[in-house]
Design a protein around this motif. Sequence first.
Motif, short mmCIF file in Angstrom:
data_model
loop_
_atom_site.label_atom_id
_atom_site.label_comp_id
_atom_site.label_asym_id
_atom_site.label_seq_id
_atom_site.Cartn_x
_atom_site.Cartn_y
_atom_site.Cartn_z
N SER A 35 8.15 7.30 0.21
CA SER A 35 7.65 6.05 0.79
C SER A 35 8.27 5.78 2.15
CB SER A 35 7.95 4.88 -0.16
OG SER A 35 9.33 4.62 -0.24
N ARG A 36 9.53 6.16 2.35
CA ARG A 36 10.13 5.99 3.67
C ARG A 36 9.47 6.90 4.69
NH1 ARG A 36 16.54 5.40 5.21
NH2 ARG A 36 16.18 4.67 7.34
N VAL A 40 0.85 -1.20 0.00
CA VAL A 40 0.00 0.00 0.00
C VAL A 40 0.88 1.25 0.00
CG1 VAL A 40 -1.72 1.31 1.30
CG2 VAL A 40 -1.91 -1.18 1.14
N PHE A 41 1.93 1.24 0.85
CA PHE A 41 2.86 2.38 0.87
C PHE A 41 3.47 2.60 -0.52
CE2 PHE A 41 3.77 1.25 5.57
CZ PHE A 41 2.67 1.97 5.97
N ALA A 74 11.95 0.25 -7.73
CA ALA A 74 12.67 0.71 -6.55
C ALA A 74 12.00 0.22 -5.28
CB ALA A 74 12.74 2.24 -6.54
N ASN A 75 10.67 0.25 -5.24
CA ASN A 75 9.96 -0.24 -4.05
C ASN A 75 10.08 -1.75 -3.90
OD1 ASN A 75 8.00 2.37 -4.92
ND2 ASN A 75 8.53 2.19 -2.76
N VAL A 76 10.11 -2.45 -5.04
CA VAL A 76 10.31 -3.91 -4.97
C VAL A 76 11.67 -4.22 -4.36
CG1 VAL A 76 10.61 -5.99 -6.37
CG2 VAL A 76 8.74 -4.41 -6.87
N LEU A 77 12.72 -3.48 -4.79
CA LEU A 77 14.05 -3.69 -4.23
C LEU A 77 14.06 -3.42 -2.73
CD1 LEU A 77 16.28 -2.02 -6.98
CD2 LEU A 77 16.23 -4.44 -6.37
N ILE A 78 13.40 -2.33 -2.32
CA ILE A 78 13.36 -1.98 -0.89
C ILE A 78 12.62 -3.07 -0.10
CG2 ILE A 78 12.42 -0.34 0.78
CD1 ILE A 78 12.90 1.84 -1.39
N ASN A 79 11.44 -3.47 -0.59
CA ASN A 79 10.64 -4.45 0.14
C ASN A 79 11.36 -5.79 0.24
OD1 ASN A 79 8.71 -2.46 0.29
ND2 ASN A 79 7.41 -3.31 -1.33
N GLU A 80 12.00 -6.21 -0.83
CA GLU A 80 12.72 -7.48 -0.79
C GLU A 80 13.93 -7.39 0.13
OE1 GLU A 80 11.98 -10.42 -1.82
OE2 GLU A 80 10.10 -9.75 -2.73
#
Length: 617
Positions: free
Chosen positions: A592-593, A473-474, A515-521
């Motif tokens: 997002s952070r 969601v973020f 970028a969010n996928v990299l962060i989440n993983e």
Amino acid sequence: MNRYPLWKYAIIVIALLVGSLYTLPNFFGEAPAVQVSAAKSSVKVDLAVQDRVQAALAAANLAPDVVTLDNGSLKVRFDSTDKQIKAKDAIQQALVPDANDASYVVALNLLARSPAWLTSLNAAPMYLGLDLRGGVHFMLQVDMPAALTKKAESLAGDIRTGLREKNVRHSGISRNNQTIEIRFRDMATLDAAQRVIQDQFLDLQTASSPDGADFKLTAVINPVAAKRVQEQAIKQNITTLHNRINELGVAEPVIQQQGTDRIVVQLPGVQDTAKAKDILGRTATLEIRMVDDSAEARSAEFGNGPVPFGTERFLDRSGQAVIVKKQVILTGENLTDAQPGFDTQNQEAAVHLTLDAKGARIFKDVTRESVGKRMAILLFEKGKGEVVTAPVIRSEIGGGRVQISGRMSTVEANDTALLLRAGSLAAPMEIIEERTIGPSLGAENIAKGFDSVTWGFVAVTGFMCIYYMLFGVFSSVALAVNLLLLVAVLSMLQATLTLPGMAAMALVLGMAIDANVLINERVREELRNGASAQSAIHAGYDRAWATILDSNVTTLIAGLALLAFGSGPVRGFAVVHCLGILTSMFSAVFFSRGLVNVWYGRQKKLQSVSIGTVWRA
């Protein structure tokens, strides 16, 4: 550990407010309108003109939605294109009874429906290209006989110089339209002149005939050369139009030849069509000639006698007649630059010209040989010549720098410099057709482009929310902010959005979520390694940043290459692509952070985070 200082939250809030404010005008759409601007510096568009326009509309039973008067132009908005076209005809009849001596420019336009409070903040919608919005279409007719006449005039001057260098005496050189006539006292001299012309002027074909007691040599441009002159005139006019439109700041114009003597100009996203029409339709060419100060010429200036042979009569800006010689010393083709400025002596508006090497040499020689005589600088627009200034030559002028001044307004100096700097037209042109055109593929293109972005966004956010739960969601909110900021930046830059640009926008959405996928993983990986929830969030963002930066920089380099070396639709794609990368780095990492910090940052004893299933080894 996972808390932002107050100033970072302030940046996020300001970015959201500015993004929302400058995105908002894009939702109001555009309305058809008629715009009235002054065609001459001495004419003003004021309340009196507004009253005349409203009276003309009332007589035609047309009721405008909004009438605004700002920046020296009158804009009348309507709710349909039918009313717009009828209104243009009515206003044209009221303000421009003589098309050959127009005081006003009446043009079709499209105006944003944005409310006044948004406009006052300089918030305007982004431009749309012809494939999305349409634009203004001009059909220009090139006057080919005038191109040939201009070439004949130039050749006549060259023949005069060539015969003088060969010591061939003649009784006079005159031009009758595209025919050059040279008179001689004997046949032997005529033969000598004919040999000079045949050797030096291969574009001419000659014929001789008796003319009373004298002999006449007639020279005309041969058919092959005439065709070449016409082709070059079209090419030079297209180049000049490109230069003029670039000066106006029009993005992605379409300028192409149609047939043998017509040019089509399509201007998408034009903010001031009246100004564009005025600039396109004008044929500003510069000529420098010597003034005839003989007694006969003085008498002709006051209307007490005929204009002497080999001279012409023009008016200066005060209406005073000036008799100038037909021989042209220099033309606008010898210019390398023209800039508006001010006369250092009286601080009046002026245009400063820079001549090329050939022009500087000729100008220096002429001024050295003509000290005490007057030199006229003429500006030709729409077939009419005007003496801008006719100063007395006080001394030799070298260096290739010339100044034009004389009762010129600042606006007129800017326009004149623009036209001269863009290059003179090889032949006059006339606008024979003008219309606003709809999108190339109509609303279907816009609908499909909008659907591609919308469904791409929905699919990406749906996957992220299912796979990464709350962190998804973020990421989805950050993606929405990215789209908001991208549209806002395009609007602030007044960029032109085309169909390839919309494709780039859809692509940016897919790239931004990487970028969010990299962060989440990365956060998941830290959790699998046994890190606490707060430590995993902190390490996930910090350690993913280097990878995100590297991938975005390399992609940005490719986008900049497209921007630098591409043209047309490729540039439209590249602009959106590059801007999208920059906004995605802000939204995917910084924004997002901030959301994660607000949600989880203050929970000191955080046991778990909602980031989907963490598969442990």
